[in-house]
Design an enzyme around this catalytic site. Structure first.
Site, PDB file in Angstrom:
ATOM      1  N   ARG A 116       0.849  -1.135   0.060  1.00  0.00           N
ATOM      2  CA  ARG A 116       0.063   0.056   0.110  1.00  0.00           C
ATOM      3  C   ARG A 116       0.786   1.278  -0.071  1.00  0.00           C
ATOM      4  O   ARG A 116       1.877   1.269   0.575  1.00  0.00           O
ATOM      5  CB  ARG A 116      -1.004   0.021   1.211  1.00  0.00           C
ATOM      6  CG  ARG A 116      -1.811  -1.257   1.122  1.00  0.00           C
ATOM      7  CD  ARG A 116      -2.807  -1.236   2.372  1.00  0.00           C
ATOM      8  NE  ARG A 116      -3.698  -2.252   2.318  1.00  0.00           N
ATOM      9  CZ  ARG A 116      -3.505  -3.703   2.870  1.00  0.00           C
ATOM     10  NH1 ARG A 116      -2.342  -3.947   3.174  1.00  0.00           N
ATOM     11  NH2 ARG A 116      -4.190  -4.620   2.550  1.00  0.00           N
ATOM     12  N   LYS A 172      -3.635  -2.052   6.988  1.00  0.00           N
ATOM     13  CA  LYS A 172      -4.934  -2.225   6.952  1.00  0.00           C
ATOM     14  C   LYS A 172      -5.410  -3.223   7.862  1.00  0.00           C
ATOM     15  O   LYS A 172      -6.411  -3.371   8.455  1.00  0.00           O
ATOM     16  CB  LYS A 172      -5.460  -2.412   5.448  1.00  0.00           C
ATOM     17  CG  LYS A 172      -7.049  -2.456   5.381  1.00  0.00           C
ATOM     18  CD  LYS A 172      -7.479  -2.299   4.039  1.00  0.00           C
ATOM     19  CE  LYS A 172      -8.945  -2.124   3.605  1.00  0.00           C
ATOM     20  NZ  LYS A 172      -9.281  -2.251   2.389  1.00  0.00           N
ATOM     21  N   HIS A 199      -1.668   3.456  -5.804  1.00  0.00           N
ATOM     22  CA  HIS A 199      -2.374   2.182  -5.367  1.00  0.00           C
ATOM     23  C   HIS A 199      -2.375   1.221  -6.409  1.00  0.00           C
ATOM     24  O   HIS A 199      -2.692   0.143  -6.349  1.00  0.00           O
ATOM     25  CB  HIS A 199      -3.712   2.647  -4.884  1.00  0.00           C
ATOM     26  CG  HIS A 199      -4.193   1.449  -3.742  1.00  0.00           C
ATOM     27  ND1 HIS A 199      -4.648   0.482  -4.318  1.00  0.00           N
ATOM     28  CD2 HIS A 199      -4.252   1.703  -2.496  1.00  0.00           C
ATOM     29  CE1 HIS A 199      -4.942  -0.475  -3.176  1.00  0.00           C
ATOM     30  NE2 HIS A 199      -4.805   0.343  -1.932  1.00  0.00           N
ATOM     31  N   ARG A 223      -0.662  -2.039  -7.078  1.00  0.00           N
ATOM     32  CA  ARG A 223      -1.221  -3.402  -6.453  1.00  0.00           C
ATOM     33  C   ARG A 223      -2.083  -4.272  -7.347  1.00  0.00           C
ATOM     34  O   ARG A 223      -1.703  -5.534  -7.601  1.00  0.00           O
ATOM     35  CB  ARG A 223      -1.835  -3.228  -5.111  1.00  0.00           C
ATOM     36  CG  ARG A 223      -1.035  -2.725  -3.979  1.00  0.00           C
ATOM     37  CD  ARG A 223      -1.820  -2.067  -2.786  1.00  0.00           C
ATOM     38  NE  ARG A 223      -2.605  -2.928  -2.256  1.00  0.00           N
ATOM     39  CZ  ARG A 223      -2.327  -3.791  -1.346  1.00  0.00           C
ATOM     40  NH1 ARG A 223      -1.001  -3.968  -1.179  1.00  0.00           N
ATOM     41  NH2 ARG A 223      -3.036  -4.787  -0.695  1.00  0.00           N
ATOM     42  N   HIS A 242      -3.417  -8.886   2.028  1.00  0.00           N
ATOM     43  CA  HIS A 242      -4.850  -9.184   2.410  1.00  0.00           C
ATOM     44  C   HIS A 242      -5.049 -10.268   3.556  1.00  0.00           C
ATOM     45  O   HIS A 242      -4.013 -10.942   3.860  1.00  0.00           O
ATOM     46  CB  HIS A 242      -5.575  -9.787   1.067  1.00  0.00           C
ATOM     47  CG  HIS A 242      -5.758  -8.431  -0.128  1.00  0.00           C
ATOM     48  ND1 HIS A 242      -5.888  -8.750  -1.247  1.00  0.00           N
ATOM     49  CD2 HIS A 242      -5.506  -7.148   0.331  1.00  0.00           C
ATOM     50  CE1 HIS A 242      -5.605  -7.559  -1.903  1.00  0.00           C
ATOM     51  NE2 HIS A 242      -5.431  -6.590  -1.113  1.00  0.00           N
ATOM     52  N   TYR A 260      -3.679 -16.824   7.742  1.00  0.00           N
ATOM     53  CA  TYR A 260      -2.414 -17.213   7.701  1.00  0.00           C
ATOM     54  C   TYR A 260      -1.302 -16.280   8.534  1.00  0.00           C
ATOM     55  O   TYR A 260      -1.577 -15.255   8.296  1.00  0.00           O
ATOM     56  CB  TYR A 260      -1.995 -16.970   5.933  1.00  0.00           C
ATOM     57  CG  TYR A 260      -2.508 -18.107   5.330  1.00  0.00           C
ATOM     58  CD1 TYR A 260      -2.438 -19.505   5.539  1.00  0.00           C
ATOM     59  CD2 TYR A 260      -3.256 -17.969   4.092  1.00  0.00           C
ATOM     60  CE1 TYR A 260      -2.621 -20.703   4.752  1.00  0.00           C
ATOM     61  CE2 TYR A 260      -3.894 -19.097   3.233  1.00  0.00           C
ATOM     62  CZ  TYR A 260      -3.465 -20.375   3.708  1.00  0.00           C
ATOM     63  OH  TYR A 260      -4.131 -21.223   2.857  1.00  0.00           O
TER      64      TYR A 260
END
Length: 408
Positions: free
Chosen positions: A242, A267, A330, A333, A357, A367
């Site tokens: 990001r 995030k 951005h 990504r 994510h 994970y």
């Protein structure tokens, strides 16, 4: 005889306090200091009592008489006007403490302190501009769905339908916090489902065609701005994290022994690892003599003590001819997400985890940061090599469609 405005205005301070009587127990106390105070003398339960009404001229003669009549009505109903005034004052104080604004600011202080600066600023602005003017002073317990809708409608009317939706979500977080802390019974935001104008999700612009990506990489290498901004653009393509994470990278985030960068994703707030390809290491090695005195890898042009500004990369892309409708910081990504999957053929869960994510396993658990780290390290090197190939082909004017898919 009832008082008149002229008598009140003409009343001057004397050596001692004195009273000017009106009627039915109402009088004006004129102090030696010159202040004029309305009082009401009455009896309750066979005791003489005194009610303070206010100060003249803030409280006019007409208003003082209105309070007098209201207080006499309370007396006729067996209510002590003084006790009623104290109860009303206590209720007003309680309502102020439990107002939407007070609770929202309390929630903001406790729940937003670890969020990214841009997110905090955006949320604070929505509270102050879209919610507080209409429902800020109201007791949170008394706010209904129509009241909240009134606030959100004002936001819609200024052409900010998406902001109205976000403000509704933000209000919902405040209401749920109030419920959890025992100051509200319910959240009215679900009642507004379908009440606001629908919005179209706008994705960040990104280049996803190999030929276009090749030309972008050539433009970045030819960038005439500062070396720091140029390196930030190069590593944005290689890291595809990001933009805020890029800007806030610190030299202390580098694990030289493992050749990787270790940060907390802005995030998800989860620990995140960025394996460093040979190309990325070279860029960082060349940058260190320039910015190594700062704690930030990409310090601000205005001072080494803070990170690069939010708009630095966006402005750099514009100077190269890429506007917001073509490519954004951005967008690196989406560029990586598309090409790693559709051209290089890497597994989606590896890509998603490298994008930081919130990827979950078959049991619904997130994970951990080292999951598939070996595979992701290989993927990041392959990605850097692929970008070099696209750049070389763009320079040669011969970008071709080739089979770069990973053999599984």
């Amino acid at each position: 005889m009832a008082l008149t405005h002229k008598q009140i205005q003409a009343a001057k301070p004397q050596d001692k306090d004195y009273k000017l009587f009106d009627e039915k127990g109402l009088y004006l106390l004129v102090k030696r200091s010159g202040g004029k105070y309305w009082r009401m003398k009455y009896r309750f339960n066979d005791k003489e009592k005194l009610l303070s009404i206010g100060v003249y001229p803030e409280i006019t003669l007409a208003k003082a008489r209105t309070v007098l009549n209201t207080s006499r009505a309370l007396l006729s109903d067996g209510v002590d006007p003084q006790a009623h005034k104290q109860a009303a004052k206590a209720t007003s104080k309680r309502n102020a403490e439990n107002s939407f604004q007070a609770i929202a600011l309390e929630w903001f202080a406790s729940h937003m302190k670890d969020k990214a600066e841009t997110h905090r600023v955006r949320a604070k602005r929505m509270l102050e501009v879209d919610l507080f003017p209409v429902i800020g002073s109201k007791s949170i317990q008394e706010i209904t769905a129509p009241m909240l809708l009134m606030a959100l409608r004002k936001t819609e009317l200024r052409g900010a339908a998406q902001t109205a939706q976000r403000a509704k979500q933000l209000a919902g977080q405040v209401f749920r916090y109030a419920i959890a802390t025992g100051r509200a019974d319910r959240d009215p935001t679900p009642d507004l489902k379908g009440a606001l104008a629908p919005t179209t999700t706008k994705h960040y612009s990104a280049l996803t065609e190999p030929k276009d990506v090749g030309h972008l990489l050539v433009a970045i290498d030819s960038f005439k701005g500062t070396h720091t901004v140029k390196a930030a653009l190069q590593l944005s393509a290689l890291f595809f994290c990001r933009p805020g994470e890029i800007r806030h990278l610190k030299w202390s985030d580098m694990n030289h022994d493992e050749q990787r960068i270790e940060i907390t994703a802005s995030k998800t707030h989860q620990q995140h690892i960025i394996p460093l390809s040979k190309q990325a290491l070279k860029i960082l090695e060349e940058l260190h003599p320039i910015t190594g005195r700062s704690e930030y890898i990409f310090p601000s042009a205005r001072g080494m003590s803070r990170c690069m500004s939010e708009n630095a990369l966006r402005v750099a892309l514009r100077t190269m001819g890429y506007d917001n409708e073509t490519m954004t910081p951005h967008g690196f990504r989406a560029m990586a997400r598309t090409l790693l999957d559709e051209v290089l053929g890497f597994r989606v869960e590896w890509i998603e985890q490298q994008l930081a994510h919130a990827v979950k396993d078959a049991n619904g658990r997130a994970y951990n940061r080292t999951k598939h780290l070996k595979q992701r390290t290989d993927m990041m090197q392959r990605w850097s090599d692929y970008l070099d190939q696209l750049k070389a082909q763009a320079l040669a004017g011969n970008v071709i469609t080739a089979n770069f898919r990973k053999i599984k």
